[in-house]
Scaffold this motif. Structure first.
Motif, mmCIF file in Angstrom:
data_model
loop_
_atom_site.group_PDB
_atom_site.id
_atom_site.type_symbol
_atom_site.label_atom_id
_atom_site.label_comp_id
_atom_site.label_asym_id
_atom_site.label_seq_id
_atom_site.Cartn_x
_atom_site.Cartn_y
_atom_site.Cartn_z
ATOM 1 N N ARG A 457 0.815 -1.217 0.000
ATOM 2 C CA ARG A 457 0.000 0.000 0.000
ATOM 3 C C ARG A 457 0.849 1.268 0.000
ATOM 4 O O ARG A 457 0.365 2.340 -0.367
ATOM 5 N N THR A 483 0.278 -2.012 -6.169
ATOM 6 C CA THR A 483 0.378 -0.783 -5.387
ATOM 7 C C THR A 483 -0.668 0.214 -5.871
ATOM 8 O O THR A 483 -1.032 0.203 -7.067
ATOM 9 N N PRO A 484 -1.195 1.067 -4.985
ATOM 10 C CA PRO A 484 -2.251 2.007 -5.392
ATOM 11 C C PRO A 484 -1.773 3.000 -6.445
ATOM 12 O O PRO A 484 -0.582 3.328 -6.534
ATOM 13 N N SER A 486 -2.133 6.229 -6.599
ATOM 14 C CA SER A 486 -1.497 7.434 -6.049
ATOM 15 C C SER A 486 -0.032 7.199 -5.731
ATOM 16 O O SER A 486 0.816 8.079 -5.940
ATOM 17 N N GLU A 487 0.300 6.010 -5.229
ATOM 18 C CA GLU A 487 1.696 5.687 -4.914
ATOM 19 C C GLU A 487 2.522 5.558 -6.189
ATOM 20 O O GLU A 487 3.656 6.046 -6.268
ATOM 21 N N LEU A 499 -3.055 -0.678 -8.629
ATOM 22 C CA LEU A 499 -4.380 -0.921 -8.093
ATOM 23 C C LEU A 499 -5.251 0.322 -8.285
ATOM 24 O O LEU A 499 -4.911 1.415 -7.809
ATOM 25 N N VAL A 500 -6.360 0.146 -8.977
ATOM 26 C CA VAL A 500 -7.274 1.258 -9.255
ATOM 27 C C VAL A 500 -8.686 0.852 -8.855
ATOM 28 O O VAL A 500 -8.978 -0.336 -8.668
ATOM 29 N N ASP A 501 -9.577 1.853 -8.729
ATOM 30 C CA ASP A 501 -10.981 1.556 -8.516
ATOM 31 C C ASP A 501 -11.779 2.007 -9.739
ATOM 32 O O ASP A 501 -11.221 2.579 -10.685
ATOM 33 N N GLU A 504 -11.473 5.698 -10.686
ATOM 34 C CA GLU A 504 -10.210 6.061 -11.339
ATOM 35 C C GLU A 504 -10.179 5.579 -12.785
ATOM 36 O O GLU A 504 -9.489 6.164 -13.624
ATOM 37 N N TYR A 510 -6.246 6.753 -14.581
ATOM 38 C CA TYR A 510 -5.238 5.719 -14.853
ATOM 39 C C TYR A 510 -4.419 6.026 -16.101
ATOM 40 O O TYR A 510 -3.321 5.480 -16.301
ATOM 41 N N CYS A 521 -8.077 -3.999 -10.637
ATOM 42 C CA CYS A 521 -9.204 -3.122 -10.309
ATOM 43 C C CYS A 521 -9.976 -3.686 -9.117
ATOM 44 O O CYS A 521 -10.362 -4.864 -9.117
ATOM 45 N N THR A 522 -10.175 -2.855 -8.103
ATOM 46 C CA THR A 522 -10.936 -3.291 -6.934
ATOM 47 C C THR A 522 -12.410 -2.935 -7.120
ATOM 48 O O THR A 522 -12.760 -1.836 -7.575
#
Length: 743
Positions: A457, A483-484, A486-487, A499-501, A504, A510, A521-522
């Motif tokens: 994370r 990793t997210p 933003s990171e 890792l995106v939602d 995003e 993205y 994708c979560t």
């Protein structure tokens, strides 16, 4: 296969233009003569199945496959496919305890002492009752044990213990008649109550032969039914996958269908004699078979209009977290579908230790049913809930120009992903070992049970060269690093999976990433379909993480995931789906295991899902990794260690099961792909060993019989030599490898 359908029934016959079941099945009879009554359903006309006895319309029919002339029932096995609703059942009284949908889910266990030892058995029952059990079962194998039961009952009453007692009966109708005079409930095993012990031989039966055996069963079983009616006793018709009769196996195979028919033979006799104070059980050591059998049983009860309660259990589940996980997968799956009125968690541990995990499971089921956790109604057409067929997501394929190999970030048999905190990167070798990677001169390599991908994370700073080198070495062995977004945008890590939602994706955030970046994708699963449609338009999605917040009050993780899988199938999207559960701080280990088995296992036993990611910040890394692999193995996916079928012990057990089980595990736990049955006696031995490669079974006091599959190969081995003889047997069959040595 369309929603609610089942495979063609064994024994189905064709006569001219009509279809009917063979005489020995008589679940229902289907007519397809010209001009049958029809109902409209989804703009298609389908015939109606009529109950063979009452003639009432009970269930619609549909083609077995597109264009097929064979009709099968569009059966349901639960009250609702989009929320947890307890199946409506009648109330069955067991002494002063009521079982059924109008009452709490009852918990129970079984004594392990010699029933003839009255004082010890009474003491054990009292300990169990003090722990909060609602019922206690006691094995009653002979006349002496039956006589002792009167003393046990009287002693407990004198001590003000009124907990209902259940007699466990195998092979002994006369003993059942005797103990029905004092105990509150009789458990009969349809596989061996009137039939002789199975020899696992294929026997050809004519319809007349089969009918004669049914008449024999009625002759032997009816006196017990009449006595239970007279004394106000309850009964459990308890089928075990491991002890089906030769007759049932010859006709139906060693299958869930055979388990159901075995129980129905006895239930029909009860109903014929107007006795209805009984419950059903369909136990197996394999959670997948157990779930299928219960679902098939309930589906048939819906067809018949029957409403008998269910006793749930995974038999021979084993000990520790393995046993709890198997039980959670089987029992938890059914409870989340609203099935089950009393449960037992069978562990190779003291019986009072079963009560706590049993209560935890019951509470999960009651909580879901009380608020009817679920999602908005959706049409379910693709899930195969009567026969296991895995939906396999498209594993990552290598793209031209990619500098690292992404093909290993997921495993074909089921993937384990693990969360890793930033501080763990400070000690790379310890991290590699905790991921179960092999180390060669300090460098990691993937092994049989190595974690497939990690979730980070927070990324190390660009200046933290050592931490980034540790990550590079993991990426080099095809371990995914998620990793997210933003990171990754602020501290980019080469070759990370981002890792995106859905937000995003829909906003295009993205697209700030370099072209060709792989995405994960979560998704919650309960989003409007219009929001999910963005998945069709985005390239680079390597996997989906199904993640519904743990504390959701009304939305069900299981039903949200089923809805998501329906959407993916309808839109021909074959993304791998990882079940991601974030547990709250302070959750107890048992609660975590039981929740993981109930929530993720309920999906994996239906073939829905490609792996798990369990997060619990205050729990040991090794515990989470082992729990994840146990979950996959319990769902019959990825096999990474020796599988044990271990009975929970009872008064029939001929040796110290806990001690011997620990001995055998210590010496054989390094044999992935090998299954070993450790059975206290022969009641379920050979049958349950259908699921095992080798068997260690109590044959007589101090003596052990060894099996290969269902066949006994060595008899009467002195117990002190039996473990080594088992190891030699494994070696003789070419399944042994020496334990790995520590580096």
């Amino acid at each position: 296969m369309a929603a609610g359908t089942v495979p063609a029934f064994p024994g189905l016959k064709t006569r001219d233009c009509g279809l009917s079941f063979a005489k020995s099945i008589d679940f229902a009879r289907v007519s397809c003569v010209p001009g049958p009554q029809r109902l409209k359903f989804r703009r298609a006309k389908v015939p109606v199945m009529r109950n063979a006895i009452s003639g009432s319309d009970t269930v619609q029919m549909q083609p077995a496959s597109e264009g097929s002339p064979l009709l099968v029932p569009r059966q349901k096995y639960c009250e609702s496919v989009h929320k947890t609703v307890r199946r409506k059942t009648r109330t069955v009284m067991v002494g002063n305890v009521a079982l059924g949908s109008e009452h709490p889910i009852r918990v129970q266990t079984m004594t392990t002492s010699d029933t003839k030892d009255v004082a010890k058995t009474v003491e054990e029952v009292m300990r169990i009752a003090d722990k909060g059990a609602d019922l206690v079962r006691i094995t009653v194998q002979g006349r002496k044990e039956a006589d002792a039961c009167f003393e046990i009952k009287n002693s407990l009453v004198q001590k003000n213990y009124n907990i209902p007692l259940v007699a466990d009966i195998h092979f002994a109708p006369s003993v059942a008649l005797r103990v029905a005079e004092c105990f509150d409930k009789i458990r009969v095993n349809p596989g061996n109550f009137a039939d002789r012990r199975a020899q696992f031989q294929k026997i050809e039966y004519t319809e007349d032969d089969y009918q004669k055996e049914l008449e024999h069963i009625e002759q032997v079983f009816s006196p017990l039914v009449e006595k239970c009616k007279r004394y106000g006793r309850a009964m459990r018709i308890g089928t075990n996958h491991g002890s089906l009769s030769d007759r049932i196996m010859s006709y139906y195979g060693d299958s869930p269908r055979g388990m159901v028919e075995s129980a129905f033979e006895f239930a029909r006799i009860c109903r014929k004699l107007d006795f209805h104070n009984f419950v059903f059980s369909m136990k197996a050591s394999n959670p997948v078979i157990m779930v299928q059998a219960y679902r098939m049983l309930v589906a048939e009860m819906f067809v018949q209009g029957w409403d008998y309660p269910l006793h749930l259990g995974v038999t021979e589940a084993g000990e520790g977290e393995d046993g709890r996980m198997k039980s959670a997968i089987g029992i938890g799956t059914l409870l989340q579908d609203g099935l089950g009125d009393t449960i037992r968690v069978s562990l190779t541990e003291p019986p009072e230790d079963e009560i706590d995990p049993c209560r935890k499971l019951a509470n999960l089921g009651m909580q879901a049913a009380n608020v009817q956790k679920g999602v908005v109604p959706f049409e379910e057409k693709h899930r195969r809930y009567f026969d296991f067929q895995r939906r396999s997501g498209q594993l990552p394929v290598q793209k031209e120009g990619e500098e690292v190999d992404y093909r290993g970030v997921l495993h074909r048999d089921g993937s384990v992903l693990m969360p890793v905190s930033l501080d763990k990167l400070k000690a790379p070798e310890i991290l590699y070992k905790s991921l179960a990677a092999k180390l060669v001169v300090g460098m990691p390599f993937k092994d049989l049970a190595t974690v497939d991908s990690i979730l980070l994370r927070e990324l190390p700073s660009v200046e933290d060269v050592d931490s980034r080198l540790a990550l590079k070495r993991l990426i080099d062995i095809s371990m995914g690093v998620l990793t997210p977004l933003s990171e990754q945008l602020t501290k980019p890590l080469p070759h990370a999976i981002v890792l995106v939602d859905l937000k995003e994706l829909s906003t295009g955030a993205y697209k700030l990433l370099p072209e060709g970046t792989r995405l994960a994708c979560t998704i919650r699963g309960d989003e409007p379909y219009e929001e999910l449609d963005i998945l069709k338009d985005v390239d680079g999605i390597t996997m989906l993480l199904h993640n519904l917040p743990y504390g959701e009050d009304k939305v069900s993780r299981i039903h949200a995931a089923r809805r998501l899988f329906e959407y993916l199938e309808d839109n021909v999207l074959n993304f791998p789906v990882i079940h991601h559960i974030q547990f709250p701080e302070g959750i107890h280990r048992d609660d975590l295991v039981i929740a993981a088995g109930s929530y993720a296992g309920a999906l994996l036993v239906d073939g829905l899902g490609d792996g798990v990611l369990l997060e619990a910040s205050d729990h040991d890394f090794d515990f989470l990794r082992n729990t994840s692999f146990n979950l996959l193995q319990g769902c019959r996916m990825r096999n990474t260690k020796t599988e044990y079928v271990s009975c929970p012990s009872c008064g029939r057990t001929l040796f110290d099961l806990q001690e011997i089980s620990a001995q055998i595990r210590e010496k054989t736990s390094h044999l992935p792909g090998v299954s070993i049955a450790i059975m206290g006696c022969i009641v379920n031995g050979p049958g349950e060993m259908a699921d095992a490669d080798f068997g260690y079974v109590g044959g007589a006091p101090g003596k052990i019989d060894l099996y290969v599959g269902k066949t006994v190969v060595k008899r009467g081995i002195a117990m002190e030599h039996a473990t080594e003889a088992l190891i030699q047997l494994i070696k003789d069959h070419g399944r042994w490898v020496d334990p790995p040595t520590n580096e």
